[in-house]
Write a protein that holds these residues in place. Structure first.
Motif, mmCIF file in Angstrom:
data_model
loop_
_atom_site.group_PDB
_atom_site.id
_atom_site.type_symbol
_atom_site.label_atom_id
_atom_site.label_comp_id
_atom_site.label_asym_id
_atom_site.label_seq_id
_atom_site.Cartn_x
_atom_site.Cartn_y
_atom_site.Cartn_z
ATOM 1 N N THR A 188 0.828 -1.204 0.000
ATOM 2 C CA THR A 188 0.000 0.000 0.000
ATOM 3 C C THR A 188 0.859 1.250 0.000
ATOM 4 O O THR A 188 0.485 2.271 -0.596
ATOM 5 C CB THR A 188 -0.958 0.013 1.203
ATOM 6 N N PHE A 189 2.013 1.196 0.653
ATOM 7 C CA PHE A 189 2.949 2.326 0.596
ATOM 8 C C PHE A 189 3.313 2.619 -0.858
ATOM 9 O O PHE A 189 3.304 3.778 -1.292
ATOM 10 C CB PHE A 189 4.203 2.010 1.410
ATOM 11 N N VAL A 190 3.644 1.582 -1.614
ATOM 12 C CA VAL A 190 4.004 1.762 -3.031
ATOM 13 C C VAL A 190 2.849 2.396 -3.791
ATOM 14 O O VAL A 190 3.035 3.347 -4.565
ATOM 15 C CB VAL A 190 4.392 0.414 -3.668
ATOM 16 N N LEU A 191 1.637 1.902 -3.567
ATOM 17 C CA LEU A 191 0.469 2.418 -4.273
ATOM 18 C C LEU A 191 0.220 3.888 -3.936
ATOM 19 O O LEU A 191 0.079 4.731 -4.830
ATOM 20 C CB LEU A 191 -0.760 1.581 -3.934
ATOM 21 N N VAL A 192 0.155 4.217 -2.652
ATOM 22 C CA VAL A 192 -0.196 5.585 -2.251
ATOM 23 C C VAL A 192 0.926 6.562 -2.596
ATOM 24 O O VAL A 192 0.662 7.706 -3.004
ATOM 25 C CB VAL A 192 -0.548 5.630 -0.750
ATOM 26 N N TYR A 193 2.164 6.138 -2.473
ATOM 27 C CA TYR A 193 3.290 6.969 -2.901
ATOM 28 C C TYR A 193 3.167 7.297 -4.386
ATOM 29 O O TYR A 193 3.384 8.439 -4.820
ATOM 30 C CB TYR A 193 4.593 6.223 -2.603
ATOM 31 N N THR A 194 2.767 6.307 -5.186
ATOM 32 C CA THR A 194 2.572 6.530 -6.617
ATOM 33 C C THR A 194 1.420 7.488 -6.867
ATOM 34 O O THR A 194 1.496 8.362 -7.743
ATOM 35 C CB THR A 194 2.311 5.197 -7.339
ATOM 36 N N VAL A 195 0.336 7.340 -6.104
ATOM 37 C CA VAL A 195 -0.810 8.239 -6.260
ATOM 38 C C VAL A 195 -0.398 9.681 -6.012
ATOM 39 O O VAL A 195 -0.711 10.581 -6.813
ATOM 40 C CB VAL A 195 -1.949 7.834 -5.300
ATOM 41 N N PHE A 196 0.307 9.935 -4.923
ATOM 42 C CA PHE A 196 0.736 11.305 -4.623
ATOM 43 C C PHE A 196 1.698 11.831 -5.677
ATOM 44 O O PHE A 196 1.604 12.990 -6.090
ATOM 45 C CB PHE A 196 1.395 11.360 -3.244
ATOM 46 N N SER A 197 2.619 11.001 -6.116
ATOM 47 C CA SER A 197 3.590 11.442 -7.112
ATOM 48 C C SER A 197 2.924 11.733 -8.449
ATOM 49 O O SER A 197 3.242 12.713 -9.118
ATOM 50 C CB SER A 197 4.680 10.376 -7.290
ATOM 51 N N ALA A 198 1.989 10.872 -8.848
ATOM 52 C CA ALA A 198 1.338 11.032 -10.149
ATOM 53 C C ALA A 198 0.386 12.219 -10.187
ATOM 54 O O ALA A 198 0.119 12.766 -11.263
ATOM 55 C CB ALA A 198 0.582 9.760 -10.514
ATOM 56 N N THR A 199 -0.147 12.617 -9.031
ATOM 57 C CA THR A 199 -1.107 13.723 -8.989
ATOM 58 C C THR A 199 -0.502 14.998 -8.434
ATOM 59 O O THR A 199 -1.222 15.958 -8.175
ATOM 60 C CB THR A 199 -2.335 13.332 -8.135
ATOM 61 N N ASP A 200 0.797 15.025 -8.245
ATOM 62 C CA ASP A 200 1.485 16.202 -7.720
ATOM 63 C C ASP A 200 1.254 17.402 -8.643
ATOM 64 O O ASP A 200 1.351 17.283 -9.866
ATOM 65 C CB ASP A 200 2.975 15.902 -7.589
ATOM 66 N N ALA A 201 0.956 18.562 -8.067
ATOM 67 C CA ALA A 201 0.664 19.757 -8.867
ATOM 68 C C ALA A 201 1.841 20.130 -9.757
ATOM 69 O O ALA A 201 1.656 20.554 -10.906
ATOM 70 C CB ALA A 201 0.307 20.916 -7.946
#
Length: 294
Positions: A188-201
């Motif tokens: 889940t760390f990998v998933l959520v880290y990717t979510v934040f990185s991919a949606t970073d402004a």
């Protein structure tokens, strides 16, 4: 609009960190303001309920297609003495990752395309959604997951559905619950880290010409995590997915391990939020000033 675009281009040319090489400190992106923790006015907006419906439908479709893939593979493998029948672990991982890619792409403009309580609570922790929105999303996701798994059960005989495991998550044979918990935390760390990185402004400002960029790495993260952890836990990393399958399967083994598929993902999501928001983006430091030497 054309004038605004030219100003942005000029800022990029002047600022080496933000697209150019000069003295200006102007940014070509804007971080969204923190969302209020509680806001009664949001409960009166149709957009909130429309977004919750989108989360419900997306999670329903996610559970239906992915659990059907798991059940179908097990059914084929059961009838194939060579053990080569069905899509295999690789195909199951592609089903989960591909569905997340498609559903995030479809729902992102309406609800953000969370489809996962761990993602929703991570965004709540980062002040990107309010408490009422997060609560409604989690309820919609869990209900959608139950309905999606229920549809899979409806198209199989009850005996076959139970015999084939119902697509429910449980710690695999030969692994301890501690190992299963660790796998869920890291996955889940990998998933959520990717979510934040991919949606970073900042990233969105640079890559706005590639509209599928955010859903693609998120779906790929789900794919690779499944490859690594299917043998350990069947891969949860999504409490709604694990809960919906457990409710419909309703066997002791699924409920005995159910806590792992809530504690693990929520812990991993919290850790990823702290890492991205307060280490990589230094939100806490920016709020207090900076570490500049006086």
């Amino acid at each position: 609009m054309a004038v605004g675009h030219e100003i942005v281009q000029q800022q990029r040319q002047r600022d080496p960190e933000h697209g150019g090489g000069g003295e200006s400190s102007g940014k070509d992106y804007t971080d969204p303001p923190p969302q209020p923790v509680l806001t009664a006015s949001e409960l009166r907006r149709w957009s909130l309920y429309r977004a919750a419906i989108a989360e419900f439908v997306a999670t329903l479709l996610f559970l239906y297609l992915t659990v059907a893939t798991v059940i179908g593979y097990k059914r084929q493998a059961e009838s194939d003495a060579s053990g080569c029948g069905g899509v295999g672990v690789l195909g199951i991982a592609w089903a989960f990752g591909g569905m997340i890619f498609l559903l995030v792409y479809c729902a992102a403009g309406i609800s953000g395309g969370h489809i996962n309580p761990a993602v929703t609570l991570a965004l709540l922790q980062a002040r990107k959604v309010s408490v009422p929105r997060a609560a409604l999303y989690v309820a919609a996701q869990c209900l959608g997951a139950v309905c999606g798994a229920g549809l899979v059960r409806a198209i199989h005989s009850p005996d076959a559905f139970v015999r084939l495991g119902g697509g429910a998550n449980a710690v695999g044979d030969g692994y301890g619950r501690g190992t299963g918990l660790a796998a869920e935390v890291v996955g889940t760390f990998v998933l959520v880290y990717t979510v934040f990185s991919a949606t970073d402004a900042k990233r969105n400002a640079r890559d706005s010409h590639i509209p599928v960029l955010a859903p693609l790495p998120i779906g790929f993260a789900v794919f690779v995590v499944h490859l690594a952890t299917i043998p350990i836990t069947g891969t949860g990393i999504n409490p709604a997915r694990s809960f919906g399958a457990a409710v419909v399967y309703n066997q002791a083994r699924a409920w005995q391990d159910q806590w792992i598929f809530w504690v693990g993902p929520l812990t991993g999501a919290a850790m990823a939020t702290l890492y991205h928001e307060h280490v990589l983006r230094a939100s806490a430091i920016k709020a207090l000033g900076s570490f500049k030497a006086g």
